[in-house]
Design a protein around this motif. Structure first.
Motif, PDB file in Angstrom:
ATOM      1  N   THR A 169       0.838  -1.199   0.000  1.00 49.14           N
ATOM      2  CA  THR A 169       0.000   0.000   0.000  1.00 49.14           C
ATOM      3  C   THR A 169       0.875   1.252   0.000  1.00 49.14           C
ATOM      4  O   THR A 169       2.090   1.187   0.203  1.00 49.14           O
ATOM      5  CB  THR A 169      -0.901   0.037   1.242  1.00 49.14           C
ATOM      6  N   TYR A 170       0.228   2.387  -0.185  1.00 45.88           N
ATOM      7  CA  TYR A 170       0.943   3.666  -0.137  1.00 45.88           C
ATOM      8  C   TYR A 170       1.607   3.894   1.229  1.00 45.88           C
ATOM      9  O   TYR A 170       2.797   4.241   1.288  1.00 45.88           O
ATOM     10  CB  TYR A 170      -0.028   4.780  -0.493  1.00 45.88           C
ATOM     11  N   PRO A 171       0.898   3.695   2.347  1.00 47.25           N
ATOM     12  CA  PRO A 171       1.581   3.812   3.643  1.00 47.25           C
ATOM     13  C   PRO A 171       2.740   2.831   3.793  1.00 47.25           C
ATOM     14  O   PRO A 171       3.750   3.160   4.426  1.00 47.25           O
ATOM     15  CB  PRO A 171       0.468   3.523   4.660  1.00 47.25           C
ATOM     16  N   ASP A 172       2.616   1.636   3.213  1.00 47.19           N
ATOM     17  CA  ASP A 172       3.730   0.685   3.239  1.00 47.19           C
ATOM     18  C   ASP A 172       4.955   1.286   2.544  1.00 47.19           C
ATOM     19  O   ASP A 172       6.084   1.170   3.030  1.00 47.19           O
ATOM     20  CB  ASP A 172       3.354  -0.621   2.528  1.00 47.19           C
ATOM     21  N   SER A 173       4.708   1.920   1.400  1.00 46.25           N
ATOM     22  CA  SER A 173       5.812   2.538   0.642  1.00 46.25           C
ATOM     23  C   SER A 173       6.470   3.642   1.463  1.00 46.25           C
ATOM     24  O   SER A 173       7.707   3.754   1.503  1.00 46.25           O
ATOM     25  CB  SER A 173       5.289   3.110  -0.676  1.00 46.25           C
ATOM     26  N   GLN A 174       5.636   4.461   2.100  1.00 47.06           N
ATOM     27  CA  GLN A 174       6.182   5.528   2.944  1.00 47.06           C
ATOM     28  C   GLN A 174       7.057   4.955   4.052  1.00 47.06           C
ATOM     29  O   GLN A 174       8.149   5.464   4.325  1.00 47.06           O
ATOM     30  CB  GLN A 174       5.045   6.355   3.552  1.00 47.06           C
ATOM     31  N   ASN A 175       6.572   3.893   4.694  1.00 45.82           N
ATOM     32  CA  ASN A 175       7.320   3.295   5.794  1.00 45.82           C
ATOM     33  C   ASN A 175       8.624   2.668   5.316  1.00 45.82           C
ATOM     34  O   ASN A 175       9.662   2.786   5.993  1.00 45.82           O
ATOM     35  CB  ASN A 175       6.465   2.246   6.504  1.00 45.82           C
ATOM     36  N   LEU A 176       8.599   1.992   4.171  1.00 43.86           N
ATOM     37  CA  LEU A 176       9.815   1.400   3.631  1.00 43.86           C
ATOM     38  C   LEU A 176      10.890   2.464   3.449  1.00 43.86           C
ATOM     39  O   LEU A 176      12.073   2.235   3.729  1.00 43.86           O
ATOM     40  CB  LEU A 176       9.541   0.719   2.289  1.00 43.86           C
ATOM     41  N   PHE A 177      10.463   3.627   2.970  1.00 39.33           N
ATOM     42  CA  PHE A 177      11.432   4.686   2.713  1.00 39.33           C
ATOM     43  C   PHE A 177      11.918   5.327   4.007  1.00 39.33           C
ATOM     44  O   PHE A 177      13.125   5.454   4.237  1.00 39.33           O
ATOM     45  CB  PHE A 177      10.829   5.733   1.791  1.00 39.33           C
ATOM     46  N   THR A 178      11.007   5.752   4.867  1.00 39.43           N
ATOM     47  CA  THR A 178      11.425   6.482   6.070  1.00 39.43           C
ATOM     48  C   THR A 178      12.172   5.597   7.050  1.00 39.43           C
ATOM     49  O   THR A 178      12.963   6.096   7.866  1.00 39.43           O
ATOM     50  CB  THR A 178      10.214   7.130   6.774  1.00 39.43           C
ATOM     51  N   LEU A 179      11.987   4.284   6.985  1.00 40.90           N
ATOM     52  CA  LEU A 179      12.739   3.361   7.835  1.00 40.90           C
ATOM     53  C   LEU A 179      14.106   3.027   7.257  1.00 40.90           C
ATOM     54  O   LEU A 179      14.873   2.273   7.852  1.00 40.90           O
ATOM     55  CB  LEU A 179      11.940   2.075   8.059  1.00 40.90           C
ATOM     56  N   GLY A 180      14.399   3.580   6.081  1.00 40.66           N
ATOM     57  CA  GLY A 180      15.710   3.389   5.498  1.00 40.66           C
ATOM     58  C   GLY A 180      15.881   2.108   4.715  1.00 40.66           C
ATOM     59  O   GLY A 180      17.011   1.724   4.376  1.00 40.66           O
ATOM     60  N   ARG A 181      14.792   1.449   4.391  1.00 38.89           N
ATOM     61  CA  ARG A 181      14.886   0.177   3.672  1.00 38.89           C
ATOM     62  C   ARG A 181      14.853   0.356   2.159  1.00 38.89           C
ATOM     63  O   ARG A 181      15.274  -0.534   1.416  1.00 38.89           O
ATOM     64  CB  ARG A 181      13.754  -0.753   4.115  1.00 38.89           C
ATOM     65  N   ALA A 182      14.332   1.488   1.685  1.00 37.92           N
ATOM     66  CA  ALA A 182      14.286   1.777   0.249  1.00 37.92           C
ATOM     67  C   ALA A 182      15.046   3.070  -0.015  1.00 37.92           C
ATOM     68  O   ALA A 182      15.063   3.980   0.827  1.00 37.92           O
ATOM     69  CB  ALA A 182      12.845   1.896  -0.237  1.00 37.92           C
ATOM     70  N   ALA A 183      15.659   3.169  -1.189  1.00 35.39           N
ATOM     71  CA  ALA A 183      16.549   4.296  -1.475  1.00 35.39           C
ATOM     72  C   ALA A 183      15.860   5.474  -2.161  1.00 35.39           C
ATOM     73  O   ALA A 183      16.260   6.619  -1.968  1.00 35.39           O
ATOM     74  CB  ALA A 183      17.729   3.825  -2.328  1.00 35.39           C
ATOM     75  N   ILE A 184      14.857   5.198  -2.992  1.00 35.25           N
ATOM     76  CA  ILE A 184      14.211   6.255  -3.774  1.00 35.25           C
ATOM     77  C   ILE A 184      12.703   6.136  -3.622  1.00 35.25           C
ATOM     78  O   ILE A 184      12.143   5.031  -3.687  1.00 35.25           O
ATOM     79  CB  ILE A 184      14.595   6.165  -5.270  1.00 35.25           C
ATOM     80  N   PHE A 185      12.043   7.274  -3.457  1.00 37.74           N
ATOM     81  CA  PHE A 185      10.586   7.325  -3.326  1.00 37.74           C
ATOM     82  C   PHE A 185      10.026   8.220  -4.434  1.00 37.74           C
ATOM     83  O   PHE A 185      10.290   9.422  -4.443  1.00 37.74           O
ATOM     84  CB  PHE A 185      10.198   7.890  -1.959  1.00 37.74           C
ATOM     85  N   PRO A 186       9.265   7.668  -5.404  1.00 40.64           N
ATOM     86  CA  PRO A 186       8.564   8.517  -6.382  1.00 40.64           C
ATOM     87  C   PRO A 186       7.525   9.339  -5.625  1.00 40.64           C
ATOM     88  O   PRO A 186       6.620   8.774  -5.017  1.00 40.64           O
ATOM     89  CB  PRO A 186       7.912   7.513  -7.336  1.00 40.64           C
ATOM     90  N   ALA A 187       7.670  10.652  -5.653  1.00 41.18           N
ATOM     91  CA  ALA A 187       7.039  11.463  -4.610  1.00 41.18           C
ATOM     92  C   ALA A 187       6.232  12.632  -5.132  1.00 41.18           C
ATOM     93  O   ALA A 187       6.394  13.101  -6.258  1.00 41.18           O
ATOM     94  CB  ALA A 187       8.120  11.999  -3.662  1.00 41.18           C
ATOM     95  N   GLY A 188       5.396  13.108  -4.238  1.00 40.68           N
ATOM     96  CA  GLY A 188       4.825  14.437  -4.337  1.00 40.68           C
ATOM     97  C   GLY A 188       5.444  15.280  -3.240  1.00 40.68           C
ATOM     98  O   GLY A 188       5.847  14.761  -2.185  1.00 40.68           O
ATOM     99  N   SER A 189       5.523  16.577  -3.463  1.00 43.25           N
ATOM    100  CA  SER A 189       6.193  17.451  -2.494  1.00 43.25           C
ATOM    101  C   SER A 189       5.491  17.491  -1.145  1.00 43.25           C
ATOM    102  O   SER A 189       6.080  17.932  -0.152  1.00 43.25           O
ATOM    103  CB  SER A 189       6.304  18.863  -3.072  1.00 43.25           C
ATOM    104  N   TRP A 190       4.232  17.014  -1.097  1.00 46.40           N
ATOM    105  CA  TRP A 190       3.523  17.000   0.189  1.00 46.40           C
ATOM    106  C   TRP A 190       4.186  16.038   1.187  1.00 46.40           C
ATOM    107  O   TRP A 190       3.890  16.075   2.375  1.00 46.40           O
ATOM    108  CB  TRP A 190       2.056  16.609  -0.016  1.00 46.40           C
ATOM    109  N   GLU A 191       5.083  15.181   0.712  1.00 48.35           N
ATOM    110  CA  GLU A 191       5.764  14.246   1.597  1.00 48.35           C
ATOM    111  C   GLU A 191       6.828  14.927   2.458  1.00 48.35           C
ATOM    112  O   GLU A 191       7.297  14.348   3.441  1.00 48.35           O
ATOM    113  CB  GLU A 191       6.459  13.144   0.778  1.00 48.35           C
ATOM    114  N   ILE A 192       7.255  16.141   2.094  1.00 50.29           N
ATOM    115  CA  ILE A 192       8.440  16.745   2.705  1.00 50.29           C
ATOM    116  C   ILE A 192       8.362  16.780   4.231  1.00 50.29           C
ATOM    117  O   ILE A 192       9.266  16.307   4.929  1.00 50.29           O
ATOM    118  CB  ILE A 192       8.676  18.164   2.143  1.00 50.29           C
TER     119      ILE A 192
END
Length: 421
Positions: free
Chosen positions: A245-268
């Motif tokens: 899911t989208y929250p899963d993707s966010q968590n993968l990135f912020t936990l340092g497990r993924a290197a790149i997040f295709p993003a919108g600036s609202w994530e900042i």
């Protein structure tokens, strides 16, 4: 007697002014769905306006986001809506204008501070009338783990070939999942995938307008190729991304497990709060070196005037202030990742937000191609893009079949010019 007349004339002159004090206090009420912005309005924006405009008081009166449209429509019909109306982009606000609830702001002085692209979400289809002042947009691109890039000796990619070379290097190292993206929440595949990278292929506004005019189709090469690129992303999204899911993707990135997040600036703001590593950002890669850079600088929120307000002069004074560089700076710094749409440059305090907004100087801006006119029928083009982009990302559908399905759905109801007055 003469002295009394002079005093009366002075009071009238003050009341008539757009930037000075009013003869008696006027209170403006703002209707909005952004209830998360309440403290920003109360503590930053409203005090700044009131300090510069004695005699005009402002109250921010938000509703829950999911209830806003229905609540606002009920208030407008009953004649109890506030003076200032926060505007969603495109059709919902256009309908309010056509029904006589939003005032025409085409002659508002501050409207000149915005480009046609910025105004497109709150203008009639022919662009002749604008009924809301553009407030902010969100910009698409890629946010990355800068510590991971430094560790692996990687540089920000600028072309599609370089992008996949970076992904290959991250995958070969094995420490990180190259891309944090899943296909369960379909909008993620379209908004952060297809609509993020696509403008570089269909030439932004040129391609979007060609779709509306019937001069381009989703089956054209420039619309199919970004789907082919999106299909390749699945190779780098990690095991089980089809169930992510989208929250899963966010968590993968912020936990340092993924290197790149295709993003919108609202994530900042969220990412800066949750990640314990340095963040970087780069714009959508271009197909080949030397190609024009395009960004999805998507119009998100505007603000207009209740056509039946009892305080039109004060309301227009407030809207002119919203159109000013002062407001643009205050708003963009209070909400990192939501960027003022004014044509004037804005100085931002947040480095990552500065990086995103700097792309406006080197890239052409466009908006998501499904939002204006083309999603008024059934099947809804935005929803069709969600479905088929996620199918392509997950490997359930070929890019060519997805493009044909999207075009077939659009052709089943849409005829160019059908919404012309």
């Amino acid at each position: 007697m003469q002295k009394r007349l002079m005093l009366a004339s002075a009071a009238l002159a003050i009341a008539a002014g757009t930037g000075g004090a009013y003869a008696q206090d006027v209170t403006l009420t703002i209707e909005s769905w952004r209830n998360d912005d309440l403290t920003i309005w109360q503590q930053t924006l409203i005090p700044a306006f009131e300090a510069a405009h004695p005699g005009i008081r402002v109250q921010f009166n938000p509703s829950a986001p999911t209830e806003y449209n229905a609540a606002l429509n009920a208030k407008l019909e009953a004649g109890s809506a506030g003076d200032i109306i926060t505007c969603r982009p495109f059709d919902a606000s256009l309908a309010l204008y056509q029904d006589g609830y939003l005032a025409d702001l085409s002659d508002l002085e501050g409207i000149a501070n915005f480009s046609d692209v910025a105004k497109s979400a709150w203008s009639t289809d022919d662009g002749a009338q604008t009924f809301c002042v553009p407030m902010a947009s969100v910009i698409h691109g890629f946010i990355y783990n800068a510590d991971a890039f430094a560790e692996l000796g990687l540089e920000e990619p600028t072309t599609t070939e370089e992008f996949f070379a970076v992904l290959d290097a991250i995958e070969a190292d094995g420490t990180y999942i190259p891309l944090a993206i899943g296909s369960v929440d379909q909008w993620e595949s379209a908004s952060m995938g297809y609509h993020n990278i696509g403008p570089a292929y269909w030439a932004g506004e040129e391609g979007r307008q060609a779709l509306i005019a019937g001069e381009a189709k989703f089956t054209d090469e420039e619309w199919v190729e970004p789907l082919r690129v999106l299909a390749r992303w699945g190779e780098y999204a990690g095991d089980g991304y089809q169930a992510q899911t989208y929250p899963d993707s966010q968590n993968l990135f912020t936990l340092g497990r993924a290197a790149i997040f295709p993003a919108g600036s609202w994530e900042i703001a969220l990412f800066e709060e949750q990640a314990d590593f340095a963040l970087g950002a780069f714009p959508p890669p271009v197909p080949a070196e030397g190609d024009t850079c395009y960004i999805s600088d998507h119009t998100d929120i505007g603000i207009g005037m209740n056509a039946n307000t009892a305080n039109p002069e004060a309301a227009r004074t407030f809207l002119n202030w919203v159109a000013s560089s002062e407001f643009a700076s205050l708003y963009s710094n209070a909400l990192p990742g939501f960027f003022a749409l004014s044509s004037e440059p804005v100085t931002l305090d947040n480095p990552l937000a500065n990086e995103f907004v700097s792309w406006r100087e080197t890239c052409e801006s466009t908006i998501r191609p499904t939002y204006q006119i083309l999603s008024r029928g059934t099947p809804n083009l935005e929803n069709e893009n969600w479905l088929h982009a996620s199918n392509v990302l997950s490997g359930a559908e070929t890019p060519e079949d997805a493009a044909a399905a999207i075009q077939s759905g659009l052709e089943s109801w849409y005829t160019p010019g059908m919404f012309a007055d």
